[in-house]
Design an enzyme around this catalytic site. Sequence first.
Site, PDB file in Angstrom:
ATOM      1  N   GLU A 169     102.438  68.500  27.358  1.00  0.00           N
ATOM      2  CA  GLU A 169     101.691  68.951  26.186  1.00  0.00           C
ATOM      3  C   GLU A 169     101.765  70.474  26.049  1.00  0.00           C
ATOM      4  O   GLU A 169     102.031  70.996  24.963  1.00  0.00           O
ATOM      5  CB  GLU A 169     100.226  68.506  26.276  1.00  0.00           C
ATOM      6  CG  GLU A 169     100.038  67.013  26.250  1.00  0.00           C
ATOM      7  CD  GLU A 169     100.114  66.330  27.614  1.00  0.00           C
ATOM      8  OE1 GLU A 169      99.754  65.152  27.692  1.00  0.00           O
ATOM      9  OE2 GLU A 169     100.542  66.967  28.602  1.00  0.00           O
ATOM     10  N   HIS A 209      91.190  57.640  25.910  1.00  0.00           N
ATOM     11  CA  HIS A 209      92.454  57.383  26.594  1.00  0.00           C
ATOM     12  C   HIS A 209      92.227  56.090  27.381  1.00  0.00           C
ATOM     13  O   HIS A 209      91.526  56.090  28.380  1.00  0.00           O
ATOM     14  CB  HIS A 209      92.741  58.556  27.535  1.00  0.00           C
ATOM     15  CG  HIS A 209      94.112  58.565  28.085  1.00  0.00           C
ATOM     16  ND1 HIS A 209      94.445  57.908  29.243  1.00  0.00           N
ATOM     17  CD2 HIS A 209      95.242  59.160  27.643  1.00  0.00           C
ATOM     18  CE1 HIS A 209      95.719  58.114  29.494  1.00  0.00           C
ATOM     19  NE2 HIS A 209      96.228  58.856  28.542  1.00  0.00           N
ATOM     20  N   THR A 210      92.770  55.003  26.904  1.00  0.00           N
ATOM     21  CA  THR A 210      92.465  53.719  27.527  1.00  0.00           C
ATOM     22  C   THR A 210      93.688  53.117  28.214  1.00  0.00           C
ATOM     23  O   THR A 210      94.820  53.358  27.815  1.00  0.00           O
ATOM     24  CB  THR A 210      91.934  52.712  26.491  1.00  0.00           C
ATOM     25  OG1 THR A 210      92.934  52.526  25.482  1.00  0.00           O
ATOM     26  CG2 THR A 210      90.657  53.206  25.858  1.00  0.00           C
ATOM     27  N   ARG A 211      93.421  52.356  29.229  1.00  0.00           N
ATOM     28  CA  ARG A 211      94.442  51.635  29.969  1.00  0.00           C
ATOM     29  C   ARG A 211      93.863  50.268  30.334  1.00  0.00           C
ATOM     30  O   ARG A 211      92.654  50.089  30.323  1.00  0.00           O
ATOM     31  CB  ARG A 211      94.818  52.367  31.264  1.00  0.00           C
ATOM     32  CG  ARG A 211      95.517  53.662  31.044  1.00  0.00           C
ATOM     33  CD  ARG A 211      95.880  54.261  32.381  1.00  0.00           C
ATOM     34  NE  ARG A 211      96.691  55.446  32.171  1.00  0.00           N
ATOM     35  CZ  ARG A 211      97.119  56.204  33.141  1.00  0.00           C
ATOM     36  NH1 ARG A 211      96.835  55.906  34.394  1.00  0.00           N
ATOM     37  NH2 ARG A 211      97.856  57.258  32.885  1.00  0.00           N
TER      38      ARG A 211
END
Length: 126
Positions: free
Chosen positions: A76, A103-105
Site C-alpha cells: 500500500e 477486513h474479513t476472513r
Amino acid sequence: MRTTRKVSVWPVGLVGGRRYERPIVEKGKVVGWYTGWRAGRPFAIDMAGFAVNLQVILSNPKAVFRRHGSQPGMQESDFLRQITTMEELEPKANNCTKVLVWHTRTEKVNLANEPKYHADSVKIEV
C-alpha cells in the site's frame, strides 16, 4: 468513495491484529496512523482503507501496485507514494472516527496486537 478527488482514507475493522486501524486526523488532515503493525510505514493502512480517483490512476500510468517486490506490509505504501502525499489524503467516515469497512476472513479473528487498555484518542465502536 464517490466524492474522492484524489485519494481518500478511512478506518478498517478487524485488521492488523486489532479491532481496527485508522488514520489519525487533526483539523481535517491525516497526521498519523493508529495501527498495530509496522507503524513507521509511510502509509500505515490496509488496502481496504483507501480509494483512488480513476483520473489519478490515468494521469500516473507508471504507478503500479506490486504483487511481488515490495516488503511485507509495504504494498500500500509503495503504491500510494507514487500518486499522493500524506497532506493530500482525504479523510472519510466522519474524520476517520467510524468503522464502515471490515477486513474479513473465514477464520477466527486474531487480536494479538490489540492493546490491553484503550490507546486511541477516540472511542470507536466496532
